[in-house]
Design a protein around this motif. Structure first.
Motif, PDB file in Angstrom:
ATOM      1  N   LYS A 136      42.828  48.332 -21.023  1.00 47.39           N
ATOM      2  CA  LYS A 136      41.361  48.310 -20.973  1.00 47.39           C
ATOM      3  C   LYS A 136      40.811  47.077 -21.688  1.00 47.39           C
ATOM      4  O   LYS A 136      39.842  46.476 -21.242  1.00 47.39           O
ATOM      5  N   HIS A 137      41.427  46.710 -22.802  1.00 42.21           N
ATOM      6  CA  HIS A 137      40.970  45.549 -23.579  1.00 42.21           C
ATOM      7  C   HIS A 137      42.172  44.647 -23.879  1.00 42.21           C
ATOM      8  O   HIS A 137      42.670  44.621 -25.015  1.00 42.21           O
ATOM      9  N   PRO A 138      42.629  43.884 -22.890  1.00 40.94           N
ATOM     10  CA  PRO A 138      43.824  43.054 -23.093  1.00 40.94           C
ATOM     11  C   PRO A 138      43.547  41.913 -24.063  1.00 40.94           C
ATOM     12  O   PRO A 138      42.436  41.386 -24.141  1.00 40.94           O
ATOM     13  N   VAL A 139      44.564  41.541 -24.817  1.00 42.12           N
ATOM     14  CA  VAL A 139      44.450  40.410 -25.727  1.00 42.12           C
ATOM     15  C   VAL A 139      44.302  39.126 -24.904  1.00 42.12           C
ATOM     16  O   VAL A 139      44.995  38.943 -23.912  1.00 42.12           O
ATOM     17  N   THR A 140      43.345  38.275 -25.302  1.00 42.95           N
ATOM     18  CA  THR A 140      43.121  37.035 -24.542  1.00 42.95           C
ATOM     19  C   THR A 140      43.731  35.819 -25.228  1.00 42.95           C
ATOM     20  O   THR A 140      43.940  34.791 -24.593  1.00 42.95           O
ATOM     21  N   LYS A 141      44.004  35.959 -26.533  1.00 39.80           N
ATOM     22  CA  LYS A 141      44.620  34.845 -27.270  1.00 39.80           C
ATOM     23  C   LYS A 141      45.855  35.357 -28.010  1.00 39.80           C
ATOM     24  O   LYS A 141      45.859  35.465 -29.249  1.00 39.80           O
TER      25      LYS A 141
ATOM     26  N   GLN B 128      41.156  32.457 -15.570  1.00 38.95           N
ATOM     27  CA  GLN B 128      40.667  33.337 -14.499  1.00 38.95           C
ATOM     28  C   GLN B 128      40.667  34.805 -14.954  1.00 38.95           C
ATOM     29  O   GLN B 128      39.735  35.546 -14.688  1.00 38.95           O
ATOM     30  N   VAL B 129      41.744  35.232 -15.630  1.00 40.93           N
ATOM     31  CA  VAL B 129      41.808  36.579 -16.217  1.00 40.93           C
ATOM     32  C   VAL B 129      42.445  36.443 -17.606  1.00 40.93           C
ATOM     33  O   VAL B 129      42.881  35.362 -17.998  1.00 40.93           O
ATOM     34  N   ALA B 130      42.544  37.590 -18.322  1.00 40.77           N
ATOM     35  CA  ALA B 130      43.031  37.551 -19.711  1.00 40.77           C
ATOM     36  C   ALA B 130      44.434  36.979 -19.830  1.00 40.77           C
ATOM     37  O   ALA B 130      44.763  36.314 -20.814  1.00 40.77           O
ATOM     38  N   SER B 131      45.277  37.234 -18.823  1.00 38.87           N
ATOM     39  CA  SER B 131      46.669  36.765 -18.910  1.00 38.87           C
ATOM     40  C   SER B 131      46.806  35.300 -18.495  1.00 38.87           C
ATOM     41  O   SER B 131      47.914  34.782 -18.416  1.00 38.87           O
ATOM     42  N   GLN B 132      45.661  34.631 -18.252  1.00 39.11           N
ATOM     43  CA  GLN B 132      45.716  33.244 -17.792  1.00 39.11           C
ATOM     44  C   GLN B 132      44.944  32.279 -18.699  1.00 39.11           C
ATOM     45  O   GLN B 132      44.557  31.199 -18.287  1.00 39.11           O
ATOM     46  N   THR B 133      44.722  32.702 -19.941  1.00 37.00           N
ATOM     47  CA  THR B 133      44.192  31.743 -20.929  1.00 37.00           C
ATOM     48  C   THR B 133      45.323  30.799 -21.324  1.00 37.00           C
ATOM     49  O   THR B 133      46.499  31.070 -21.063  1.00 37.00           O
TER      50      THR B 133
END
Length: 397
Positions: free
Chosen positions: A354-359, A295-300
């Motif tokens: 602004k550009h959070p890490v997704t992995k 859903q968002v970057a912290s939820q991969t």
């Protein structure tokens, strides 16, 4: 028509065997809690494997039904008319009167389902079915009997009094609160976490909650919004113990000492640690979050793995496979949506990169956290010791 009682129908509880009474007792307790805010006096009791709510004197029918529709474990709410036990002729008149008052349109099919719990009554169930059905047909010629798929099932139960009912108002289902342990909900001011609390409570889990506050970056109104959400959830989940943690200094330290693209993940990890501290202290058996994959970057999957790594308790995510649209629909149903979308930001949205890490790579995250070594223990200790505890109930905090 004035209904004198409600027969409460339950589902899964009925298959609990020798432990069934534990679930019934929990259901009775939760019904009493739910009715505290309703106008009227109520007697909630068990009788022959049934649960009844007797309404003493005047009461608000709609308000009472709305309260009962928030009790997990209830699958059906049947408004009941109680009349004195009398001879068959009088019983026939009582049922005819019931049909006349409850159904304005008599062009319907029906079936009588009598149950003679009081075996001293001289007429058996089959005879009651035939006699009452005949009386209804005679009184209302436009009605028809259909024993296979009737529009109306006329239930007539002979007990210490006669119980007559035919309407079943759907309940929420699930299991009574407190029958499946307790868990700690990470509650924010967003849409997802109140729904996650509702979903897990529906399975009989008692919930506590932890909210992370970041003054002066988040306002007192943001905190009030979360208290309001907890109160709305407590209408279903029962009383909630809410821990309000001042998270500002921890966030500032992370912001100052850690890579900005990893802010959200590191922040979430410390939130989980603090929530787990309160959970273990109060005997909770797990943590609950409102996360949904992707859903968002912290939820991969990688991000969820990184946040899970700091916990020893299991983390339950009841919304893990839900689309946002599905979550919003539930939030509207349980009346939390309008509160969740109020424009008062919580700490997660203030310090977002602004550009959070997704992995995120777990080893790299743990290495970044070493930058906090000289300050984090004291900051965590202070955050835990200064946490405010608010006891939330459905009508007051």
């Amino acid at each position: 028509m004035k209904f004198h009682s409600f027969l409460i129908k339950y589902g899964e509880i009925g298959i609990k065997g020798k432990n069934r009474y534990i679930f019934e007792d929990a259901l009775v307790r939760q019904i009493r809690y739910a009715l505290q805010g309703a106008d009227g006096e109520f007697l909630v009791h068990k009788c022959h494997g049934r649960v009844y709510v007797d309404c003493e004197g005047e009461y608000d029918f709609e308000e009472t039904v709305e309260s009962l529709k928030k009790v997990f474990g209830i699958v059906g709410i049947c408004p009941v008319v109680r009349v004195p036990v009398a001879e068959l002729e009088q019983l026939k008149q009582d049922v005819v009167s019931y049909v006349d008052q409850v159904y304005e349109d008599k062009n319907l099919t029906f079936k009588v389902e009598a149950r003679r719990a009081n075996k001293r009554y001289p007429v058996n169930s089959m005879e009651i079915n035939c006699a009452v059905g005949e009386a209804v047909l005679e009184a209302f010629p436009e009605t028809k009997v259909d024993v296979h798929d009737p529009d109306v099932r006329l239930n007539v139960e002979i007990r210490e009094e006669v119980y007559i009912y035919s309407k079943i108002i759907p309940g929420p289902g699930g299991m009574p609160i407190g029958t499946n342990g307790s868990a700690m909900l990470l509650l924010s001011g967003g849409i997802d976490s109140p729904v996650a609390g509702y979903m897990i409570a529906k399975r009989g889990v008692e919930i506590e909650a932890t909210y992370f506050h970041a003054p002066p970056y988040t306002s007192e109104r943001a905190k009030e919004k979360v208290v309001d959400l907890a109160r709305l959830v407590s209408a279903y989940a029962g009383p909630i113990k809410l821990h309000v943690v001042n998270f500002t200094d921890i966030q500032l330290a992370i912001y100052e000492k850690c890579p900005h693209d990893e802010l959200t993940i590191i922040m979430r990890r410390y939130m989980m640690k603090i929530a787990e501290h309160f959970a273990k202290k109060d005997g909770c058996l797990g943590l609950i979050t409102g996360e949904s994959i992707g859903q968002v970057a912290s939820q991969t999957m990688q991000s969820l793995n990184a946040t899970n790594a700091v916990c020893t308790l299991p983390v339950y995510r009841p919304l893990i496979g839900f689309d946002k649209k599905e979550i919003v629909e539930i939030s509207e149903k349980i009346n939390t949506y309008e509160t969740s979308i109020q424009p008062f930001e919580d700490c997660c949205t203030i310090f977002v990169a602004k550009h959070p890490v997704t992995k995120p790579n777990l080893e790299r995250i743990e290495k970044s956290e070493l930058n906090l070594t000289d300050v984090i223990d004291d900051l965590m200790k202070t955050a835990i010791e200064t946490a405010e505890v608010i006891q939330i109930r459905q009508n007051k905090a």
